[in-house]
Design an enzyme around this catalytic site. Structure first.
Site: not given
Ligand SMILES: NC(=O)C1=CN([C@@H]2O[C@H](COP(=O)(O)OP(=O)(O)OC[C@H]3O[C@@H](n4cnc5c(N)ncnc54)[C@H](OP(=O)(O)O)[C@@H]3O)[C@@H](O)[C@H]2O)C=CC1
Ligand SMILES: O=CCS(=O)(=O)O
Length: 251
Positions: A138, A151
């Site tokens: 991120s 985070y």
């Molecule tokens: N959206 C944003 O602005 C950004 C997101 N990110 C990163 O991208 C990644 C995906 O996030 P994003 O798609 O945005 O968020 P979502 O919340 O839409 O998706 C997160 C996914 O992670 C899974 N997950 C969370 N905890 C667990 C666990 N303990 N075991 C297995 N699976 C888990 C969830 O599945 P389930 O709940 O079914 O287990 C879900 O499929 C993350 O690592 C996030 O930190 C990075 C930068 C920006």
């Molecule tokens: O990882 C998430 C992106 S932001 O919200 O920190 O810009």
């Protein structure tokens, strides 16, 4: 057909990446905790290609190791591992945070990611040249902001772990990339605000954030580059997001 394993495929980037890989004919191993969503995705994509779903909490090292050990032969030659499962919690300042939320982020984003990586490394090395481990970092891992505390620190770990992993994988042909997105509209902010839809909507209001499909496109791009190319880090922001000047508290 090549195989991609995606953690956190039930939502956001992971689900979009599953659909994007499927469009190119890849077979898929899809993981996440919400079984019904995994089943729905298998129903959606499984008529076109081989899809294996593994309901799994990445924090459970034993369950992760067992699931990988028990992968059927047809799913063992994994070409791309997308370490995507993760979350942010507690947007409030450090001094107001519930310690449990810090632990949950570390257990998921750090411990969960290393659990999956450790279990999958022998398979990735066996695949060898052209295989990729793509870790979802991120911008928060590089750029501090109020409420970013643990985070952002977990994502800094993800970045550095990936570089160190690359060093150890020298000679195996396995590539390692950190894809670091900025603001993207997924369920991320709903999770961060513990289900507060109004707060999540307010966060994205008036912006044009990245969409899950934008990141999925980059994941597939990185995974399908010629085998001699390793992108170390790819940082992606929406145009509406930039940096702030240093903040000074003046008397
Ligand atoms: N959206 C944003 O602005 C950004 C997101 N990110 C990163 O991208 C990644 C995906 O996030 P994003 O798609 O945005 O968020 P979502 O919340 O839409 O998706 C997160 C996914 O992670 C899974 N997950 C969370 N905890 C667990 C666990 N303990 N075991 C297995 N699976 C888990 C969830 O599945 P389930 O709940 O079914 O287990 C879900 O499929 C993350 O690592 C996030 O930190 C990075 C930068 C920006
Ligand atoms: O990882 C998430 C992106 S932001 O919200 O920190 O810009």
């Amino acid at each position: 057909m090549p195989i991609a394993m995606i953690t956190g495929a039930t939502s956001g980037f992971g689900r979009a990446a599953a659909r994007r890989f499927a469009a190119d004919g890849w077979s898929l191993i899809l993981t996440g905790r919400r079984t019904e969503r995994l089943e729905a995705l298998k129903k959606e994509l499984g008529s076109k290609m081989e899809v294996l779903i593994l309901p799994l909490d990445v924090r459970d090292a034993e369950a992760v190791a067992r699931a990988v050990e028990e992968l059927p032969d047809a799913f063992r030659e994994v070409t791309c591992l997308v370490n995507n499962a993760g979350l942010a919690l507690a947007p409030e300042p450090s001094q107001e945070v519930d310690l449990k939320d810090w632990h949950t982020m570390i257990d998921t984003n750090v411990t969960g990611l290393v659990n999956v990586t450790h279990a999958m490394l022998p398979l990735m090395i066996a695949t060898g040249r052209g295989a990729s481990i793509i870790n979802i970092g991120s911008v928060a891992g590089r750029w501090p902001y109020p409420g970013g505390h643990v985070y952002g620190a977990t994502k800094a770990f993800v970045e550095q772990f990936g570089y160190n992993l690359r060093c150890d994988l020298k000679g195996t042909g396995v590539r390692v990339t950190d894809i670091s997105p900025g603001m993207a509209e997924t369920e991320f902010t709903l999770v961060r605000t513990k289900g507060d839809q109004a707060a999540s909507d307010a966060f994205y209001r008036g912006t044009t954030p990245l969409q899950a499909e934008d990141i999925a496109e980059q994941i597939v791009y990185v995974a399908t580059l010629p085998v001699h190319i390793n992108i170390n880090r790819l940082e992606i922001m929406p145009v509406c997001q930039t940096w702030s000047p240093p903040h000074f508290e003046r008397e």
